[in-house]
Scaffold this motif. Structure first.
Motif, short mmCIF file in Angstrom:
data_model
loop_
_atom_site.label_atom_id
_atom_site.label_comp_id
_atom_site.label_asym_id
_atom_site.label_seq_id
_atom_site.Cartn_x
_atom_site.Cartn_y
_atom_site.Cartn_z
N ASP A 4 0.83 -1.20 0.00
CA ASP A 4 0.00 0.00 0.00
C ASP A 4 0.87 1.25 0.00
O ASP A 4 0.55 2.25 0.62
CB ASP A 4 -0.98 0.00 1.17
N PHE A 5 2.00 1.16 -0.69
CA PHE A 5 2.85 2.33 -0.89
C PHE A 5 3.57 2.19 -2.22
O PHE A 5 3.65 1.10 -2.79
CB PHE A 5 3.85 2.49 0.26
N GLY A 33 2.88 6.87 0.64
CA GLY A 33 1.92 5.89 1.13
C GLY A 33 2.23 5.45 2.54
O GLY A 33 2.94 6.12 3.29
#
Length: 281
Positions: A4-5, A33
């Protein structure tokens, strides 16, 4: 599970010839992120981590975590353990790794703030733009890559100093006052009195802002003015000495020679291609 980054980073390995430039880029990156926690670890070089959006925490030298709020720069220092991460909402950062004797000089001058490893900024845009230009140079490649990225690291450090939240964008009034009166034949104590400060307070402020003592700061301004007059006028050296605050031309000549590496008359001759008449000195 997908990360998620997002991140982009690249690292350089400058050779001995490029390291003689005094400051070289070792790496650059852009991350955004919910980034993973960094450290605890220690590196053998400097890193500037510029946080442009978001919040997080930072621990320096084993100390308690402190809050990080964008825009800020995190200073990672050689041999000093650090540990940091964004909060759950994530953040956006740009970083540049660098090393060389000039990095130590920048730290001594206060551009790399060892005393404030989390330094708030008024804006992160100029530094992020300069780091982005390093990234562009790396993507472009070419035979001048190490030299180009070295020059850009200097730019990053200067833009970060200008963007510090505790700096006056219009120029510090203490330094402005010293510059205004620098060529008056008065003592450092009298300068401090004119500025409504003690000599001790003046020393602290000038050291923080200019990385030197008030005496050295005044001397640089005087000699810069003297060089302009030597190169741009036909005033005798004695007259120039008086204009920059020295009643004794011989003392001025000794000071000038020690700092500039040659006497005032020789400096003038060099700037005029050796055609200046002897009686001008």
């Amino acid at each position: 599970m997908a990360e998620d980054f997002r991140r982009w980073m690249h690292y350089l390995t400058p050779g001995p010839a490029h390291r003689r430039l005094g400051l070289v880029c070792l790496g650059v990156g852009h991350l955004e992120g919910r980034l993973p926690t960094v450290g605890p670890r220690a590196l053998d070089h400097h890193v500037a981590v510029v946080v442009t959006q978001g919040k997080g925490w930072f621990s320096h030298a084993g100390g308690l975590p402190v809050e990080v709020v964008a825009p800020s720069v995190l200073w990672l220092l050689p041999g000093v353990k650090h540990h940091y991460a964004p909060h759950d909402t994530g953040w956006v950062e740009w970083f540049v790794d660098f090393t060389g004797p000039a990095a130590t000089a920048y730290q001594d001058l206060g551009f790399v703030d060892a005393a404030t490893p989390v330094t708030p900024l008024t804006t992160a845009e100029p530094a992020a733009h300069a780091i982005g230009r390093i990234a562009q140079a790396i993507r472009r490649g070419g035979p001048y890559l190490e030299v180009e990225t070295s020059a850009l690291v200097h730019e990053v450090l200067v833009t970060l100093r200008h963007a510090r939240a505790d700096e006056d964008a219009a120029g510090d009034p203490v330094l402005a006052g010293l510059a205004r009166d620098a060529c008056l034949p008065i003592s450092v104590a009298e300068h401090a009195k004119r500025l409504g400060m003690t000599v001790g307070d003046l020393r602290v402020v000038v050291r923080r802002l200019a990385g030197c003592s008030p005496k050295d700061y005044l001397l640089s301004i005087r000699l810069n003015r003297a060089k302009d007059l030597l190169a741009g006028s036909e005033l005798p050296v004695a007259a120039i000495a008086r204009r920059v605050g020295y009643d004794d031309p011989a003392y001025f000549t000794r000071i000038f020679t020690r700092r500039a590496g040659l006497p005032p008359s020789e400096f003038r001759a060099q700037q005029h291609g050796g055609l200046v008449a002897a009686d001008l000195s």
